[in-house]
Design a protein around this motif. Structure first.
Motif, short mmCIF file in Angstrom:
data_model
loop_
_atom_site.label_atom_id
_atom_site.label_comp_id
_atom_site.label_asym_id
_atom_site.label_seq_id
_atom_site.Cartn_x
_atom_site.Cartn_y
_atom_site.Cartn_z
N ALA A 283 0.88 -1.28 -0.05
CA ALA A 283 -0.15 -0.12 0.12
C ALA A 283 0.84 1.26 0.02
CB ALA A 283 -0.87 -0.18 1.24
N ALA A 284 1.79 1.29 0.56
CA ALA A 284 2.82 2.53 0.87
C ALA A 284 3.46 2.69 -0.51
CB ALA A 284 3.78 2.19 1.84
N ALA A 285 3.98 1.63 -1.14
CA ALA A 285 4.53 1.81 -2.27
C ALA A 285 3.53 2.12 -3.41
CB ALA A 285 5.27 0.44 -2.92
N ILE A 286 2.48 1.73 -3.36
CA ILE A 286 1.37 2.16 -4.35
C ILE A 286 0.94 3.71 -4.53
CG2 ILE A 286 -0.97 1.89 -5.27
CD1 ILE A 286 -0.60 -1.15 -4.67
N ILE A 287 0.49 3.88 -3.11
CA ILE A 287 0.31 5.57 -2.95
C ILE A 287 1.28 6.41 -3.12
CG2 ILE A 287 -1.64 4.60 -1.29
CD1 ILE A 287 0.30 6.27 0.98
N GLY A 288 2.55 5.89 -2.90
CA GLY A 288 3.84 6.47 -3.37
C GLY A 288 4.12 7.03 -4.70
N GLY A 289 3.51 6.13 -5.61
CA GLY A 289 3.60 6.30 -6.98
C GLY A 289 4.36 5.32 -7.73
N THR A 290 4.58 4.15 -7.21
CA THR A 290 5.15 3.07 -7.86
C THR A 290 3.94 2.38 -8.63
OG1 THR A 290 6.83 2.67 -6.19
CG2 THR A 290 6.29 0.74 -7.44
N LEU A 291 4.04 2.00 -9.63
CA LEU A 291 2.95 1.24 -10.49
C LEU A 291 3.15 -0.31 -10.09
CD1 LEU A 291 3.32 2.59 -14.02
CD2 LEU A 291 1.69 3.39 -12.26
N LEU A 292 1.63 -0.71 -9.76
CA LEU A 292 1.55 -1.94 -9.44
C LEU A 292 2.05 -3.05 -10.75
CD1 LEU A 292 0.69 -3.97 -7.10
CD2 LEU A 292 -1.58 -3.71 -7.69
N SER A 293 1.66 -2.50 -11.87
CA SER A 293 1.86 -3.19 -12.99
C SER A 293 3.34 -3.26 -13.47
CB SER A 293 1.07 -2.74 -14.33
OG SER A 293 1.51 -1.28 -14.29
N GLY A 294 4.30 -2.63 -12.60
CA GLY A 294 5.62 -2.46 -12.93
C GLY A 294 6.12 -1.50 -13.75
N ILE A 333 -7.59 5.57 1.23
CA ILE A 333 -6.45 6.16 0.68
C ILE A 333 -5.92 5.22 -0.34
CG2 ILE A 333 -3.88 6.75 1.14
CD1 ILE A 333 -4.86 7.57 4.17
N ILE A 334 -5.82 3.84 -0.18
CA ILE A 334 -5.22 2.94 -1.21
C ILE A 334 -5.99 3.03 -2.51
CG2 ILE A 334 -4.96 0.59 -1.81
CD1 ILE A 334 -4.21 -0.01 0.93
N VAL A 335 -7.50 3.05 -2.47
CA VAL A 335 -8.47 3.17 -3.55
C VAL A 335 -8.04 4.58 -4.25
CG1 VAL A 335 -10.62 3.43 -4.38
CG2 VAL A 335 -10.04 1.59 -2.76
N ALA A 336 -8.04 5.78 -3.51
CA ALA A 336 -7.75 6.86 -4.12
C ALA A 336 -6.62 7.10 -4.74
CB ALA A 336 -8.05 8.22 -2.86
N ALA A 337 -5.51 6.55 -4.35
CA ALA A 337 -4.14 6.37 -4.81
C ALA A 337 -4.11 5.90 -6.11
CB ALA A 337 -3.12 6.13 -3.89
N VAL A 338 -4.94 4.59 -6.14
CA VAL A 338 -4.82 4.00 -7.49
C VAL A 338 -5.68 4.83 -8.63
CG1 VAL A 338 -5.80 2.00 -8.46
CG2 VAL A 338 -4.61 1.78 -6.57
N LEU A 339 -6.80 5.33 -8.13
CA LEU A 339 -7.69 6.07 -9.22
C LEU A 339 -6.97 7.50 -9.68
CD1 LEU A 339 -11.15 5.94 -7.31
CD2 LEU A 339 -10.38 4.94 -9.18
N VAL A 340 -6.03 7.91 -8.81
CA VAL A 340 -5.20 9.03 -9.06
C VAL A 340 -4.19 8.53 -10.22
CG1 VAL A 340 -3.39 10.72 -8.65
CG2 VAL A 340 -5.48 10.55 -7.10
N GLN A 341 -3.48 7.35 -9.93
CA GLN A 341 -2.48 6.89 -10.93
C GLN A 341 -3.25 6.62 -12.23
OE1 GLN A 341 -0.45 3.18 -9.74
NE2 GLN A 341 0.80 4.38 -8.15
N ARG A 342 -4.38 6.11 -12.22
CA ARG A 342 -5.00 5.83 -13.51
C ARG A 342 -5.32 7.19 -14.31
NH1 ARG A 342 -7.41 1.09 -14.35
NH2 ARG A 342 -9.28 1.78 -15.50
N ARG A 343 -5.92 8.19 -13.64
CA ARG A 343 -6.12 9.39 -14.19
C ARG A 343 -4.59 10.26 -14.74
NH1 ARG A 343 -10.84 12.25 -13.70
NH2 ARG A 343 -9.63 13.89 -13.76
N THR A 344 -3.57 9.89 -13.89
CA THR A 344 -2.45 10.41 -14.64
C THR A 344 -2.01 9.55 -15.86
OG1 THR A 344 -1.73 10.93 -12.22
CG2 THR A 344 -0.06 10.73 -13.86
N LEU A 345 -2.25 8.40 -15.72
CA LEU A 345 -1.58 7.70 -17.07
C LEU A 345 -2.55 7.99 -18.13
CD1 LEU A 345 -0.85 4.15 -15.18
CD2 LEU A 345 0.83 5.85 -16.13
#
Length: 350
Positions: A283-294, A333-345
């Motif tokens: 969770a910490a890595a994901i909200i920090g900006g590391t992509l779960l897909s690599g 927080i995890i859900v919000a972080a993933v959604l932000v990542q998707r919007r960024t991509l």
């Protein structure tokens, strides 16, 4: 028509290449550094903003307790143990893998290092055993995944169960008390350097070394490359299997270091140590900006993610909020972080 080189074929702008730094992946516009730098700074600044907001909330709700020097030292100390684990997890996730066994490896290393036989060798014996057990467990994961062809999820899940079981077997369900004074002294205020606990200093060293490896070495560039496109990395001459082996060994090393830090913090070894560390680290890595897909990883972001989670836990504890509320908040927080990542991509693709 000339075909593009294999190493340039990626699924998105955040996928790593063989030469770009991990925190600043190349874009479709030809790798314009200023734009990428601004985007990276915005991501980091947003995390700093969240952390600052949490500190403000803590200071307003419990000003006397939260802003106390001892409490701030406690937050940093607690963040240090899971933070070291998260550094190793960041490397693994950046490569496109996952490690569900980090908590169990911490438990196994901590109980193996606190047996009576090990404690007879003093400080060095405990520290060495904790590290070597973590490395050995990571090596097993790496061999199964890199050369055994097992899916990381399955291999590390098996290690999770096996390591927990072995830790229970070693302790027989009992707490192993540490009697080596030199180890226990590291957790006392007298050992603080300029008010900074030794465990926090260890965490800082691991963080700096991890950042340098991921962003300034060939090892880091290869990690990003296989996370972005493993086949392109292989065609470019990277030994993908060996690299993955090294990454899981690195994760095990971080777990061994964290186990020693936990021994210092708790003064004991238990088979329940490291419970749910895998979820917190991911969770910490994901909200920090590391992509779960690599293909993209950031040590700085992961560390900020750890600090955010630890601060939330501390604030909830000071305000006597139940643990289930804490878990709900972390999940949101995890859900919000993933959604932000998707919007960024998506924004980068347009």
């Amino acid at each position: 028509m000339t075909q593009p080189a294999p190493s340039a074929q990626h699924n998105g702008p955040d996928k790593g290449t063989l030469t770009g730094p991990a925190d600043q992946p190349p874009s479709k516009t030809g790798g314009q550094r200023p734009a990428l730098g601004l985007r990276f700074d915005a991501r980091t600044l947003s995390l700093l903003g969240v952390l600052a907001a949490l500190i403000l909330v803590g200071g307003v709700t419990e000003p006397g307790a939260f802003l106390d020097t001892g409490n701030l030292q406690l937050i940093l100390t607690q963040a240090s143990v899971i933070g070291v684990v998260t550094v190793g997890m960041t490397f693994v996730i950046t490569s496109g893998g996952i490690d569900l066994s980090v908590g169990a490896m911490v438990a196994l290393a901590s109980v193996w290092a606190t047996t009576l036989a090990t404690q007879e060798f003093g400080f060095a014996g405990i520290a060495f055993t904790a590290v070597i057990v973590g490395v050995a467990a990571g090596l097993v994961n790496g061999v199964l995944i890199a050369y055994g062809g097992m899916v990381p999820f399955i291999a590390t899940l098996a290690m999770l169960a096996s390591a927990r079981g072995l830790a229970l077997l070693i302790t027989d369900g009992k707490t192993q008390i540490v009697t080596v004074e030199s180890v226990l002294d590291l957790g006392l205020p007298d050992s603080y350097f300029l008010g900074i606990p030794p465990l926090v200093i260890m965490f800082g060293v691991v963080t700096v070394v991890g950042w340098l490896i991921l962003n300034r070495t060939t090892f880091g560039r290869r990690t990003v490359a296989i996370g972005g496109n493993a086949e392109a990395a292989r065609l470019a001459g990277i030994d993908v299997r060996r690299q993955r082996l090294y990454l899981y060994v690195l994760s095990g090393l971080c777990c061994g270091i964290a186990a020693f830090m936990l021994i210092v913090l708790a003064g004991s070894g238990q088979n329940t140590n490291g419970n749910l560390y895998e979820l917190d680290a991911i969770a910490a890595a994901i909200i920090g900006g590391t992509l779960l897909s690599g293909g993209r990883g950031t040590i700085v972001g992961s560390v900020l993610g750890v600090l955010i989670f630890t601060t939330i836990t501390n604030i909830f504890a000071l305000n006597n909020l139940q643990s289930d509320v804490q878990q709900i908040a972390k999940g949101a927080i995890i859900v919000a972080a993933v959604l932000v990542q998707r919007r960024t991509l998506r924004g980068a693709d347009t």
